[in-house]
Design a protein around this motif. Structure first.
Motif, PDB file in Angstrom:
ATOM      1  N   LEU A 155       0.830  -1.208   0.000  1.00  0.00           N
ATOM      2  CA  LEU A 155       0.000   0.000   0.000  1.00  0.00           C
ATOM      3  C   LEU A 155       0.856   1.245   0.000  1.00  0.00           C
ATOM      4  N   SER A 156       0.206   2.307  -0.405  1.00  0.00           N
ATOM      5  CA  SER A 156       0.851   3.613  -0.376  1.00  0.00           C
ATOM      6  C   SER A 156      -0.258   4.634  -0.163  1.00  0.00           C
ATOM      7  N   GLN A 157      -0.045   5.606   0.720  1.00  0.00           N
ATOM      8  CA  GLN A 157      -1.120   6.565   0.946  1.00  0.00           C
ATOM      9  C   GLN A 157      -0.636   7.999   0.834  1.00  0.00           C
ATOM     10  N   SER A 158      -1.578   8.859   0.423  1.00  0.00           N
ATOM     11  CA  SER A 158      -1.294  10.291   0.377  1.00  0.00           C
ATOM     12  C   SER A 158      -2.344  10.967   1.252  1.00  0.00           C
ATOM     13  N   ASP A 159      -2.386  12.301   1.224  1.00  0.00           N
ATOM     14  CA  ASP A 159      -3.344  13.004   2.085  1.00  0.00           C
ATOM     15  C   ASP A 159      -4.793  12.689   1.741  1.00  0.00           C
ATOM     16  N   ASP A 160      -5.071  12.424   0.461  1.00  0.00           N
ATOM     17  CA  ASP A 160      -6.485  12.260   0.122  1.00  0.00           C
ATOM     18  C   ASP A 160      -6.852  10.926  -0.518  1.00  0.00           C
ATOM     19  N   ALA A 161      -5.938   9.992  -0.593  1.00  0.00           N
ATOM     20  CA  ALA A 161      -6.295   8.683  -1.171  1.00  0.00           C
ATOM     21  C   ALA A 161      -5.297   7.623  -0.739  1.00  0.00           C
ATOM     22  N   ILE A 162      -5.666   6.392  -1.043  1.00  0.00           N
ATOM     23  CA  ILE A 162      -4.772   5.286  -0.717  1.00  0.00           C
ATOM     24  C   ILE A 162      -4.767   4.317  -1.892  1.00  0.00           C
ATOM     25  N   CYS A 163      -3.619   3.790  -2.200  1.00  0.00           N
ATOM     26  CA  CYS A 163      -3.502   2.841  -3.310  1.00  0.00           C
ATOM     27  C   CYS A 163      -3.044   1.496  -2.765  1.00  0.00           C
ATOM     28  N   ALA A 164      -3.690   0.437  -3.218  1.00  0.00           N
ATOM     29  CA  ALA A 164      -3.284  -0.896  -2.764  1.00  0.00           C
ATOM     30  C   ALA A 164      -3.029  -1.768  -3.979  1.00  0.00           C
ATOM     31  N   LEU A 165      -1.922  -2.450  -3.922  1.00  0.00           N
ATOM     32  CA  LEU A 165      -1.609  -3.394  -4.982  1.00  0.00           C
ATOM     33  C   LEU A 165      -2.039  -4.785  -4.508  1.00  0.00           C
ATOM     34  N   VAL A 166      -2.801  -5.460  -5.366  1.00  0.00           N
ATOM     35  CA  VAL A 166      -3.410  -6.735  -4.982  1.00  0.00           C
ATOM     36  C   VAL A 166      -3.062  -7.766  -6.047  1.00  0.00           C
ATOM     37  N   ARG A 167      -2.770  -8.992  -5.601  1.00  0.00           N
ATOM     38  CA  ARG A 167      -2.388 -10.037  -6.559  1.00  0.00           C
ATOM     39  C   ARG A 167      -3.500 -11.074  -6.670  1.00  0.00           C
ATOM     40  N   GLU A 168      -3.937 -11.323  -7.890  1.00  0.00           N
ATOM     41  CA  GLU A 168      -4.907 -12.385  -8.115  1.00  0.00           C
ATOM     42  C   GLU A 168      -4.104 -13.679  -8.099  1.00  0.00           C
ATOM     43  N   ARG A 169      -4.431 -14.614  -7.227  1.00  0.00           N
ATOM     44  CA  ARG A 169      -3.480 -15.680  -6.910  1.00  0.00           C
ATOM     45  C   ARG A 169      -3.386 -16.771  -7.972  1.00  0.00           C
ATOM     46  N   SER A 170      -4.512 -17.091  -8.645  1.00  0.00           N
ATOM     47  CA  SER A 170      -4.401 -18.205  -9.581  1.00  0.00           C
ATOM     48  C   SER A 170      -3.701 -17.807 -10.879  1.00  0.00           C
ATOM     49  N   HIS A 171      -3.868 -16.548 -11.311  1.00  0.00           N
ATOM     50  CA  HIS A 171      -3.231 -16.155 -12.579  1.00  0.00           C
ATOM     51  C   HIS A 171      -2.035 -15.237 -12.366  1.00  0.00           C
ATOM     52  N   ALA A 172      -1.749 -14.932 -11.094  1.00  0.00           N
ATOM     53  CA  ALA A 172      -0.626 -14.040 -10.765  1.00  0.00           C
ATOM     54  C   ALA A 172      -0.717 -12.694 -11.489  1.00  0.00           C
ATOM     55  N   THR A 173      -1.940 -12.251 -11.769  1.00  0.00           N
ATOM     56  CA  THR A 173      -2.097 -10.896 -12.324  1.00  0.00           C
ATOM     57  C   THR A 173      -2.313  -9.942 -11.154  1.00  0.00           C
ATOM     58  N   SER A 174      -2.205  -8.658 -11.425  1.00  0.00           N
ATOM     59  CA  SER A 174      -2.363  -7.731 -10.305  1.00  0.00           C
ATOM     60  C   SER A 174      -3.451  -6.699 -10.577  1.00  0.00           C
ATOM     61  N   VAL A 175      -3.980  -6.157  -9.505  1.00  0.00           N
ATOM     62  CA  VAL A 175      -5.033  -5.151  -9.572  1.00  0.00           C
ATOM     63  C   VAL A 175      -4.579  -3.991  -8.706  1.00  0.00           C
ATOM     64  N   LEU A 176      -4.780  -2.775  -9.205  1.00  0.00           N
ATOM     65  CA  LEU A 176      -4.474  -1.599  -8.394  1.00  0.00           C
ATOM     66  C   LEU A 176      -5.792  -1.029  -7.888  1.00  0.00           C
ATOM     67  N   LEU A 177      -5.949  -0.999  -6.585  1.00  0.00           N
ATOM     68  CA  LEU A 177      -7.200  -0.503  -5.999  1.00  0.00           C
ATOM     69  C   LEU A 177      -6.943   0.847  -5.350  1.00  0.00           C
ATOM     70  N   ARG A 178      -7.705   1.838  -5.833  1.00  0.00           N
ATOM     71  CA  ARG A 178      -7.584   3.180  -5.249  1.00  0.00           C
ATOM     72  C   ARG A 178      -8.810   3.424  -4.385  1.00  0.00           C
ATOM     73  N   SER A 179      -8.585   3.872  -3.152  1.00  0.00           N
ATOM     74  CA  SER A 179      -9.742   4.090  -2.273  1.00  0.00           C
ATOM     75  C   SER A 179      -9.492   5.299  -1.383  1.00  0.00           C
ATOM     76  N   LYS A 180     -10.575   5.729  -0.730  1.00  0.00           N
ATOM     77  CA  LYS A 180     -10.420   6.831   0.229  1.00  0.00           C
ATOM     78  C   LYS A 180      -9.913   6.276   1.559  1.00  0.00           C
ATOM     79  N   TYR A 181     -10.390   5.072   1.898  1.00  0.00           N
ATOM     80  CA  TYR A 181      -9.967   4.443   3.158  1.00  0.00           C
ATOM     81  C   TYR A 181      -9.703   2.972   2.916  1.00  0.00           C
ATOM     82  N   LEU A 182      -8.796   2.431   3.718  1.00  0.00           N
ATOM     83  CA  LEU A 182      -8.500   0.997   3.634  1.00  0.00           C
ATOM     84  C   LEU A 182      -8.664   0.394   5.033  1.00  0.00           C
TER      85      LEU A 182
END
Ligand code: FAD
Length: 591
Positions: A155-182
């Motif tokens: 994860l990485s956060q700034s003053d107004d958002a947070i980004c999370a890197l997530v790995r899909e386990r069966s295909h080893a692909t990744s998803v970037l999730l941007r949210s206000k809160y985690l």
């Protein structure tokens, strides 16, 4: 925001990301859906809990399930309160019974207290049954998106958002999730908490433990003394739990044995040793045993100094880690979510300032700290039972057997031993009948406004053993049965969604206008109930009047999590005029 190494594939934006679909994460999801907040839940595994773990579901958790509309389905899968009655201390299931304690408030002396305290009774329900129930309800909501088999990486956060890197386990692909809160609900080894930089006080990995989950029909040995915990203190078996504790998940065939072991003995995962252990505990070679799985865990004693940092808010085992004694882990995790979800919904909905989220930490961290201390103290209480039996660490079997034998001897020595054992077993009430710990916690600082003009109880009582209803700000709203539209409901049922409730009585009409003014001033909706008034809910047994702690026209202001936010002794002009400022202070909004 820079995330290292992995490059992201799909990108998703969501107001709230929940990491972990255990009891804390699932409850948070259900509540956010109830409050109409869109969110994404990611879970590392493809399904829910495959090991049983938690099972004691206390009254507070059932109240939360009731608020979520899940009490009835929960009752259908849970083992009822009455069957939880006995905690049995024995040498083995077919061996000598050493002592029995009526538990979880089922004794004649305690039963009334538990019934009076809540519309809901405790029940026994394995986590492997409860989680699928919560998941099915959570996944059905249009506000929730579940990504199973997805693992939080970074994860990485700034003053107004947070980004999370997530790995899909069966295909080893990744998803970037941007949210206000985690929300970090990823359990005792929380990566979210570690990456957010939470600090812990205490110590983890104090001892190695394991659970053997198995099926066996043990009704012949337990149906006449129903319970959920059977402690096997075999002479000479060593360790504070001896052979281990039998935990009943479904009467009387779904079981686990939880035990501690020395890591160098490799006992934890060995199936043939597990079978030998089960045979020793059951003591009947004719019983068919099917081992389902063996899981390992550790005894911990730690709590996060702060539950949140910036836009990351952690809950459940991620922030409080302790042994299963008292059955508090899941219950506390669910209550964390109940405390946080309405605050988050109000902040995201614009009716509260983000400083309201700081009160999640100030309110829940002390509760977590108390729970960690209590659960660890219960280890000591069980040691006292072993000593009363005459057991000592590394004692040879014959000595331990003769110590148990002295328990049945006539005369002063046997009598003294029996007295000692009775006192030791009574001491386990701090584990098995600790109603105050389960229901009586209150918030001293947080989203509350204290009215110091109303006196509290002056007399002392044991706050761990006993729950005492109080409307002091920060306390859970006392339960009283009232009648509304020809239906019996609890005062705890009176809230609606994300609004506050204001409970008053005869002469409380001025609160209606005061509540309207407060809503205009703060944007927070307030539903007013004049209990006992001609057009209000009927105070069937006069319980609300007795428990409200204020005069008939006084008011008790209740938050969406059914904790008292403020109270006033009467509908005086000053008190009614104070309400708008009180609500603004509570939610941190000054228009
Ligand atoms: C033997 C035993 C008996 C117990 N008995 C009781 C009891 O009677 N009553 C009680 O209240 N408590 C009891 N507990 C404690 C209870 O099991 C825990 O407190 C509870 O599970 C905590 O819930 P949680 O949601 O915080 O964490 P967890 O249940 O651990 O859930 C965390 C979730 O996050 C997921 N996850 C982890 N890392 C990631 C990642 N990187 N990305 C995505 N997902 C991730 C996990 O797969 C898991 O699904 C017991 C525990 C044990 C071991």
């Amino acid at each position: 925001m820079v995330l290292s190494n992995l490059s992201a594939g799909r990108e998703v934006d969501t107001p709230v990301l929940i990491v972990g679909a255990g009891p804390a994460g699932l409850t948070a999801s259900l509540l956010l859906s109830k409050y109409q907040i869109h969110h994404v839940v990611i879970e590392k595994y493809a399904g829910m809990a495959h090991t049983p773990r938690a099972h004691i579901i206390n009254q507070r958790t059932v109240e939360i399930l009731r608020d979520l509309g899940l009490e009835e389905p929960f009752r259908r899968i849970a083992m009822p309160w009455d069957l939880m009655r006995n905690t049995v201390f024995q040498t083995s299931l077919t061996g000598t019974e050493l002592a029995r304690r009526e538990s979880w408030g089922t004794s004649p002396q305690r039963r009334g207290e538990y019934i009076a305290a809540s519309p809901c009774q405790m029940a026994n329900c394995g986590q492997h049954f409860l989680e699928p129930l919560l998941y099915q309800a959570a996944v059905a909501s249009k506000y929730a998106e579940f990504l199973l088999n997805h693992e939080f990486v970074e994860l990485s956060q700034s003053d107004d958002a947070i980004c999370a890197l997530v790995r899909e386990r069966s295909h080893a692909t990744s998803v970037l999730l941007r949210s206000k809160y985690l929300l970090g609900a990823d359990g005792a080894r929380s990566l979210v908490a570690r990456q957010a930089g939470l600090n812990y006080e205490g110590e983890d990995g104090i001892s190695a433990s394991a659970t053997i989950h198995f099926h066996a029909d043990l009704s012949r040995y337990v149906a006449h003394r129903p319970g959920v915990l059977y402690w096997n203190l075999a002479p000479g078996a060593g360790g504070f739990r001896g052979l281990g504790t039998l935990i009943c998940y479904q009467p009387w065939f779904d079981w686990a044995v939880a035990f501690s072991y020395r890591p160098e003995d490799q006992d934890g995962g060995d199936e043939s040793k597990a079978l030998t252990r089960l045979r020793a505990i059951i003591g009947d070679p004719e019983v068919d045993i099917e081992i389902l799985n063996i899981s390992k865990w550790t005894i911990n004693r730690s709590v996060a100094e702060k539950y949140s940092l910036g836009r990351v808010l952690c809950m459940g085992d991620a922030v409080h880690r302790h042994p299963p004694f008292n059955g508090l882990g899941l219950n506390t995790s669910v209550a964390d979510a109940y405390n946080l979800a309405w605050k988050l919904a109000m902040v995201l909905g614009g009716s509260a300032d983000k400083t309201l989220l700081d009160t999640y930490n100030t309110e829940r961290q002390p509760v977590g700290k108390q729970v960690v201390a209590r659960a660890n103290a219960s280890i000591h209480d069980l040691e006292v039972v072993r000593h009363a039996l005459g057991f000592e660490e590394d004692q040879i079997g014959e000595h331990a057997k003769s110590a148990v034998g002295r328990l049945f001897q006539p005369g002063p020595e046997g009598s003294a031993r029996r007295d000692k054992l009775s006192a030791a077993v009574a001491g386990t009430d701090y584990q098995f009948n600790a109603h105050g710990v389960e229901l009586g916690y209150r918030y001293n600082v947080g989203a509350i406004v204290n009215d110091l003009t109303i006196a509290e109880f002056a007399d002392e009582y044991d706050e761990e053993l006993y729950y005492r209803a109080s409307t002091r700000p920060g306390c859970r709203l006392p339960h009283a049965w009232v009648q509304l539209d020809e239906q019996q409901v609890s005062t705890l049922d009176l809230g609606q969604g994300i609004s506050f409730s204001l409970l008053s009585g005869v002469g409380g009409e001025p609160w209606r206008e005061a509540a309207r003014a407060a809503t205009i001033a703060s944007g927070v909706e307030i539903n007013v109930y004049l209990i006992g008034a001609e057009d209000g809910p009927l105070d069937c047994y006069g319980d609300w009047r007795r428990l409200s702690g204020v005069s008939d026209s006084g008011c008790v202001l209740v938050r969406p999590d059914r904790h008292v936010a403020w109270r006033a002794d009467s509908a005086s002009i000053e008190s009614c005029n104070a309400l708008p400022d009180v609500v603004r202070t509570l939610v941190g909004v000054f228009l």
